[in-house]
Design a protein around this motif. Structure first.
Motif, mmCIF file in Angstrom:
data_model
loop_
_atom_site.group_PDB
_atom_site.id
_atom_site.type_symbol
_atom_site.label_atom_id
_atom_site.label_comp_id
_atom_site.label_asym_id
_atom_site.label_seq_id
_atom_site.Cartn_x
_atom_site.Cartn_y
_atom_site.Cartn_z
ATOM 1 N N GLN A 183 1.760 -0.152 -8.240
ATOM 2 C CA GLN A 183 0.985 -1.296 -7.586
ATOM 3 C C GLN A 183 1.862 -2.385 -7.568
ATOM 4 O OE1 GLN A 183 -2.754 -1.913 -8.613
ATOM 5 N NE2 GLN A 183 -3.279 -2.989 -6.428
ATOM 6 N N SER A 235 1.193 -1.410 -0.364
ATOM 7 C CA SER A 235 0.596 0.194 0.462
ATOM 8 C C SER A 235 0.996 0.853 0.105
ATOM 9 C CB SER A 235 -0.867 -0.408 1.303
ATOM 10 O OG SER A 235 -0.810 1.096 1.494
ATOM 11 N N GLY A 260 -3.103 -6.357 -1.715
ATOM 12 C CA GLY A 260 -3.230 -5.641 -2.161
ATOM 13 C C GLY A 260 -1.679 -5.503 -3.380
#
Ligand code: NAP
Length: 293
Positions: free
Chosen positions: A32, A24, A61
């Motif tokens: 990402q 994150s 994530g």
């Protein structure tokens, strides 16, 4: 003696929490982490492994891309996809689920992956670097085993370690990691004469065979650390069809000092180390971007 249970689920949850926090933090900096998974054919076990990996990515994530091909696909199509993924800066890790159908040259496929994105650690260069104890992506299952040993503060240096199994994905890299950590390592396999002679003197016994409950309690040194990598189905009896390891767990835990259960042992740590390698690759990509800016 009743062995201490090394809880892979608990350790994996702890490490995955940290990975999710780091992923994150990376995302807020515009990167990402992303893992591309290639699955060829309709092997049901492979399909389950891929599904588990993809859903673990989501929970942490980490973005995942999945590419499925039929059993009879022309290998060139897969090689073209790998070239495309190698060139894509948004992809940080590439994994080809093994085994591949017979028309594939498995080694050639693994070596077609950019070594910087080789999050499974199966590329020949990654393996070579591991053998030289240099920085590299470490194959996930043996890496997870080392984390489990660390989690219970095992003194690996100087220990007698015995590995059963010499596969490229588990046994051999496991032996290299233990050697790098200072253990005296014996690798055993199906041609080993008197397997129990070796296992009975192991302070650390890592079992990766693929045979349900093969290692009996009398093959284990009292107080030893027993790591069971095996994932099998119980063939018969009241537990038929249930998941079990390569070690006779119920009997072994009365002799061992510490032991991993199946399920809930090495399995969850394997996927965790895959997530960690993908995260590290994404962190390197960000550092490289900044360095080049
Ligand atoms: P593999 O490639 O089939 O290798 C098995 C190894 O066991 C071989 O080296 C073989 O010796 C050896 N072996 C077979 N029978 C033996 C015997 N009677 N005595 C001593 N050694 C024997 O398997 P693998 O891919 O390493 O996987 C091993 C097990 O771990 C499987 O149950 C697999 O499902 C599981 N696994 C679990 C995870 C996880 O995340 N938990 C990950 C990977 C694998 P030879 O070389 O002489 O044939």
């Amino acid at each position: 003696m009743t062995a201490r249970i090394i809880d892979g689920n608990a350790l994996a949850a702890e490490v995955r929490d940290q990975i999710a926090r780091d992923a994150s933090a990376l995302a807020t900096q515009g990167v990402q982490p992303c893992l591309a998974v290639v699955l060829v054919g309709d092997n049901p076990a492979s399909a389950v492994y891929v599904r588990n990996k993809v859903s673990a990515c989501e929970r942490a994530g980490i973005r995942s891309l999945r590419f499925d091909y039929p059993q009879d696909v022309d290998p060139d199509r897969v090689m073209d996809k790998l070239a495309e993924l190698n060139a894509d800066p948004a992809v940080h890790g590439i994994l080809v689920q093994l085994p591949l159908p017979p028309q594939f040259d498995e080694a050639a496929v693994l070596e077609a992956i950019d070594v910087g994105k080789d999050v499974d650690g199966f590329h020949a260069e990654s393996v070579g670097r591991l053998s030289q104890n240099r920085d590299t992506f470490i194959p996930c299952t043996p890496h997870g085993v080392m984390k489990m040993l660390e989690s219970i503060d095992v003194q690996v240096e100087g220990a007698e370690a015995v590995v059963i199994g010499r596969s490229n994905i588990v046994g051999k890299p496991m032996a290299m990691l233990l050697t790098n950590a200072g253990a005296t390592v014996t690798v055993t396999h199906s041609r080993t004469r008197d397997l129990a002679f070796h296992t009975r003197r192991a302070d650390i016994l890592v079992v990766a065979i693929g045979r349900p409950r093969f290692v009996s309690a009398d093959m284990i040194k009292p107080g030893a650390i027993v790591i069971d990598v095996g994932m099998n189905r119980v063939p018969d009896g009241p537990d038929a069809g249930k998941l079990c390891g390569d070690v006779d767990y119920a009997a072994a835990r009365e002799v061992a000092g510490a032991i991993t259960p199946v399920p809930g042992g090495v399995g969850p740590m394997t996927i965790t180390m895959l997530l960690q390698n993908t995260l590290i690759s994404a962190q390197r990509a960000l550092a490289a971007k900044r360095g080049g800016a």
